[in-house]
Scaffold this motif. Structure first.
Motif, short mmCIF file in Angstrom:
data_model
loop_
_atom_site.label_atom_id
_atom_site.label_comp_id
_atom_site.label_asym_id
_atom_site.label_seq_id
_atom_site.Cartn_x
_atom_site.Cartn_y
_atom_site.Cartn_z
N GLN A 63 0.82 -1.07 -0.08
CA GLN A 63 -0.21 -0.25 -0.11
C GLN A 63 0.62 1.22 0.04
O GLN A 63 0.66 2.25 -0.50
N ALA A 64 1.85 1.20 0.51
CA ALA A 64 2.90 2.35 0.62
C ALA A 64 3.40 2.41 -0.79
O ALA A 64 4.09 3.75 -1.16
N GLY A 65 3.87 1.78 -1.97
CA GLY A 65 4.75 1.72 -3.02
C GLY A 65 3.13 1.50 -3.66
O GLY A 65 3.42 3.10 -4.79
N PHE A 66 2.29 1.10 -3.31
CA PHE A 66 0.79 2.10 -4.01
C PHE A 66 0.43 3.66 -3.83
O PHE A 66 0.39 4.50 -5.21
N ALA A 67 1.02 3.77 -2.51
CA ALA A 67 0.66 5.42 -2.02
C ALA A 67 1.61 6.43 -3.45
O ALA A 67 1.79 7.52 -4.21
N MET A 68 3.60 5.87 -3.14
CA MET A 68 3.84 6.95 -3.57
C MET A 68 3.53 6.78 -5.37
O MET A 68 4.26 7.89 -5.66
N LEU A 69 3.66 5.43 -6.03
CA LEU A 69 3.60 5.42 -7.34
C LEU A 69 2.27 6.16 -7.51
O LEU A 69 2.34 7.13 -8.99
N GLU A 70 1.13 6.42 -7.31
CA GLU A 70 -0.10 6.65 -7.44
C GLU A 70 0.42 8.48 -6.78
O GLU A 70 -0.31 9.07 -8.73
N ILE A 71 0.35 9.12 -6.32
CA ILE A 71 0.71 10.35 -5.97
C ILE A 71 1.86 10.63 -7.30
O ILE A 71 1.49 12.20 -7.06
N GLY A 72 2.90 10.33 -7.54
CA GLY A 72 3.89 10.62 -8.43
C GLY A 72 3.03 11.14 -9.35
O GLY A 72 3.38 11.63 -10.45
N PHE A 73 2.00 10.17 -9.54
CA PHE A 73 1.61 10.14 -11.19
C PHE A 73 0.15 11.47 -10.98
O PHE A 73 -0.79 11.56 -12.33
N SER A 74 0.14 12.13 -9.86
CA SER A 74 -0.79 12.70 -9.61
C SER A 74 -0.60 14.41 -10.38
O SER A 74 0.23 14.34 -9.38
N ARG A 75 -0.88 15.04 -10.09
CA ARG A 75 -1.08 16.66 -9.85
C ARG A 75 -1.32 16.83 -8.51
O ARG A 75 -1.62 15.40 -7.28
N GLY A 76 -0.87 17.80 -7.66
CA GLY A 76 -0.24 17.96 -6.38
C GLY A 76 -1.06 18.31 -5.54
O GLY A 76 -1.68 17.77 -4.42
N LYS A 77 -2.43 19.26 -6.31
CA LYS A 77 -3.85 19.08 -5.67
C LYS A 77 -4.55 18.16 -4.90
O LYS A 77 -5.83 17.49 -4.55
N ASN A 78 -4.42 16.75 -5.92
CA ASN A 78 -4.91 15.35 -5.59
C ASN A 78 -4.82 14.01 -4.66
O ASN A 78 -4.06 13.52 -4.66
N ALA A 79 -2.82 14.65 -4.34
CA ALA A 79 -1.86 14.23 -3.52
C ALA A 79 -2.83 13.79 -2.00
O ALA A 79 -2.52 12.50 -1.57
#
Length: 245
Positions: A63-79
């Protein structure tokens, strides 16, 4: 990013409260504890249970890996929404899986006699006596049922995370919470029961797979179910606006 965190505030608070409730709920069965106090647990139970818990922790770290991956692909406002999604996986979805999902996935079919489709025993992780009677497939090793519940839920959370990753920045957080409840309560448990929990695919009750299905690493029960849910969501959403002119 601040606005995203502000919007996600109430759902995150609910998820945190649920995360605090879960440990007490998951440990509601005291049979194993009583046997341990009385010195009646088998010699292999502690080591097998410890290994299952360690394996579950490794899966949960995904889940930590998913968080880093998905937030990395998102814009800052959606982190902030990405963080809230992880909390949802480990709290609201966890309670749903504890309440009904684990019973549907691995419970025996003594109540309704529909074992080839879904389990129907052991709701709220409640059972009396030997856990292998309430959850027959769980009797294949001597690790406690509670440890196996944690391990199996970890994979449910992984499968659920696949859906969010494929719909990144395209659905509202509230919609994901609703889907998480349905997924952890019904969709994943029934599918995993067919493959892992003694269902019709595993037992070979049909002529389609007479020898029974083997899915050691969860490529079907975990990844295919999650990917199918993601595909269904994408078909409903359609292409991104402006992507094709």
């Amino acid at each position: 990013m601040r606005s995203s965190l502000k919007r996600a505030g109430p759902p995150v608070l609910i998820a945190l409260v649920a995360l605090l409730i879960l440990p007490a709920s998951a440990l509601a069965t005291a049979d194993d504890l009583k046997q341990a106090v009385d010195g009646n647990l088998g010699d292999t139970v502690p080591i097998n249970t410890m290994w299952v818990v360690i394996a579950a922790v490794f899966v949960l770290l995904m889940q930590a890996g998913f968080a880093m991956l998905e937030i990395g692909f998102s814009r800052g406002k959606n982190a902030g929404t990405g963080v809230a999604k992880i909390l949802t996986n480990l709290s609201i979805a966890a309670i749903c899986y504890w309440a009904v999902g684990f019973a549907f996935a691995f419970g025996s079919a003594e109540v309704f006699g529909i074992g080839s489709i879904l389990g129907s025993n052991g709701f709220l992780l409640q059972f009396s006596g030997n856990g292998s009677e309430a959850f027959p497939v769980m009797g294949l090793s001597t690790a406690t049922v509670e440890a196996k519940f944690l391990f199996q839920f970890a994979f449910c959370a992984v499968s659920l995370a696949i859906v969010w990753g494929s719909t990144l920045e395209r659905i509202k957080y509230g919609a994901y919470v609703i889907y998480a409840i349905v997924f952890a309560s019904i969709i994943y448990p029934i599918g995993s029961h067919w493959v892992f929990g003694g269902g019709w695919l595993q037992t070979g009750d049909t002529g389609l797979l007479p020898t029974g299905m083997q899915d050691f690493a969860g490529s079907t029960a975990v990844h295919l179910i999650g990917a199918s849910g993601a595909l269904a969501a994408l078909l409903l959403l359609g292409p991104r606006k402006g992507k094709y002119g």
